[in-house]
Design an enzyme around this catalytic site. Structure first.
Site, PDB file in Angstrom:
ATOM      1  CE  LYS A  13      41.311  43.533  36.530  1.00 41.25           C
ATOM      2  NZ  LYS A  13      40.915  42.184  36.072  1.00 41.25           N
ATOM      3  NE  ARG A  88      34.660  44.058  35.702  1.00 43.30           N
ATOM      4  CZ  ARG A  88      35.272  43.740  36.830  1.00 43.30           C
ATOM      5  NH1 ARG A  88      35.781  44.670  37.578  1.00 43.30           N
ATOM      6  NH2 ARG A  88      35.384  42.496  37.199  1.00 43.30           N
ATOM      7  NE  ARG A 127      39.862  34.950  41.740  1.00 39.61           N
ATOM      8  CZ  ARG A 127      39.653  36.088  41.061  1.00 39.61           C
ATOM      9  NH1 ARG A 127      40.668  36.829  40.684  1.00 39.61           N
ATOM     10  NH2 ARG A 127      38.432  36.457  40.767  1.00 39.61           N
ATOM     11  NE  ARG A 160      35.462  37.195  43.560  1.00 44.05           N
ATOM     12  CZ  ARG A 160      35.851  38.134  42.690  1.00 44.05           C
ATOM     13  NH1 ARG A 160      36.947  38.801  42.908  1.00 44.05           N
ATOM     14  NH2 ARG A 160      35.140  38.378  41.621  1.00 44.05           N
ATOM     15  NE  ARG A 171      33.907  37.288  37.758  1.00 45.26           N
ATOM     16  CZ  ARG A 171      34.887  36.719  38.429  1.00 45.26           C
ATOM     17  NH1 ARG A 171      34.787  35.469  38.843  1.00 45.26           N
ATOM     18  NH2 ARG A 171      35.980  37.383  38.701  1.00 45.26           N
TER      19      ARG A 171
HETATM   20  P1  AMP Z   1      36.082  41.786  40.522  1.00 42.11           P
HETATM   21  O1  AMP Z   1      36.406  41.554  41.955  1.00 42.11           O
HETATM   22  O2  AMP Z   1      36.808  42.960  39.939  1.00 42.11           O
HETATM   23  O3  AMP Z   1      36.200  40.551  39.670  1.00 42.11           O
HETATM   24  O4  AMP Z   1      34.528  42.201  40.485  1.00 42.11           O
HETATM   25  C1  AMP Z   1      33.518  41.324  40.933  1.00 42.11           C
HETATM   26  C2  AMP Z   1      32.166  41.785  40.422  1.00 42.11           C
HETATM   27  O5  AMP Z   1      31.871  43.100  40.904  1.00 42.11           O
HETATM   28  C3  AMP Z   1      32.048  41.896  38.906  1.00 42.11           C
HETATM   29  O6  AMP Z   1      31.755  40.650  38.288  1.00 42.11           O
HETATM   30  C4  AMP Z   1      30.899  42.899  38.774  1.00 42.11           C
HETATM   31  O7  AMP Z   1      29.661  42.281  39.055  1.00 42.11           O
HETATM   32  C5  AMP Z   1      31.203  43.867  39.917  1.00 42.11           C
HETATM   33  N1  AMP Z   1      32.104  44.959  39.464  1.00 42.11           N
HETATM   34  C6  AMP Z   1      33.378  45.190  39.880  1.00 42.11           C
HETATM   35  N2  AMP Z   1      33.897  46.270  39.255  1.00 42.11           N
HETATM   36  C7  AMP Z   1      32.940  46.726  38.422  1.00 42.11           C
HETATM   37  C8  AMP Z   1      32.877  47.794  37.481  1.00 42.11           C
HETATM   38  N3  AMP Z   1      33.925  48.615  37.268  1.00 42.11           N
HETATM   39  N4  AMP Z   1      31.713  47.955  36.803  1.00 42.11           N
HETATM   40  C9  AMP Z   1      30.646  47.163  37.016  1.00 42.11           C
HETATM   41  N5  AMP Z   1      30.647  46.121  37.853  1.00 42.11           N
HETATM   42  C10 AMP Z   1      31.785  45.884  38.561  1.00 42.11           C
END
Ligand code: AMP
Length: 215
Positions: A13, A88, A127, A160, A171
């Site tokens: 994404k 999400r 990654r 990360r 996740r």
């Molecule tokens: P990402 O970079 O999109 O993988 O997000 C990393 C982390 O941020 C996720 O595992 C969640 O803990 C938090 N996070 C990101 N976007 C959301 C969302 N829309 N709702 C809730 N938590 C989020």
């Protein structure tokens, strides 16, 4: 054009959102990046989000929705945006629709980037991301030209903390329980389009641009 990108963590994404936001001339808004930025700045939002992110859990809807609605009300989003990592949960998707509807607006399309489970795990554990511009690399499938450095801006690459094997599994579990149902939500709304996320990055991009241009 108001787009939502759907897909599991590691589906690509972020990579696709960056290129299509440039092509469409609208901002790329990644909820995870906004939370990481808040953490780096040491804000209250960052401190709150950290405890959830470390565990691979979702940040509560109320906090996340407020952050995103504020971001998309900025003037640079008047012509649209590409949302990456948000919504999400069903509650987030409904809150987004409600907020847009009050201004007579709506999401145009939700693009589902489909990738198999085995491929997701392989990708996430390899990654590396640029600390400066967030460009993602993969040590196996798309390594940087210079080890540890971003091709685009020369920034330092890092892994990360939530890309560790155990957190990756968590996740993905959260994704299947809470986020995958959004595929049906947007399908029911007649907004879902699907692309095969297991092709080369350029192919995914071409397919994506084709499906969003279609009526
Ligand atoms: P990402 O970079 O999109 O993988 O997000 C990393 C982390 O941020 C996720 O595992 C969640 O803990 C938090 N996070 C990101 N976007 C959301 C969302 N829309 N709702 C809730 N938590 C989020």
């Amino acid at each position: 054009m108001r787009l939502v990108l759907l897909g599991a963590p590691g589906a690509g994404k972020g990579t696709q959102a960056q290129t299509i936001s440039q092509k469409l001339g609208v901002p790329h808004i990644a909820s995870g990046d906004l939370f990481r930025e808040a953490q780096q700045k040491g804000t209250e939002l960052g401190r709150l989000a950290k405890s959830y992110m470390e565990r691979g859990a979702l940040v509560p809807d109320e906090i996340t929705v407020r952050m995103i609605l504020e971001r998309i009300s900025a003037p640079d989003c008047l012509r649209g945006f590409v949302l990456d990592g948000f919504p999400r949960t069903l509650e987030q998707a409904e809150a987004l629709d409600r907020a847009l509807a009050t201004e007579g607006k709506a999401i145009d399309k939700a693009v589902y980037i489909k990738v198999s489970n085995e491929e997701l795990i392989r990708r996430l554990s390899g990654r590396w991301i640029c600390r400066n511009c967030q460009m993602p690399y993969n040590i196996i499938s798309s390594p940087p030209r210079v080890r540890g450095r971003c091709d685009a801006c020369g920034g330092e690459l890092y892994q990360r903390p939530d890309d560790s094997e155990e957190t990756v599994k968590r996740r993905l579990d959260v994704y299947f329980a809470q986020t995958a149902p959004l595929i049906n939500y947007y399908l029911g709304a007649g907004k879902l389009v699907e692309v095969n996320g297991e092709q080369a990055i350029g192919e995914v991009e071409r397919e994506l641009l084709r499906v969003i241009a279609r009526d």
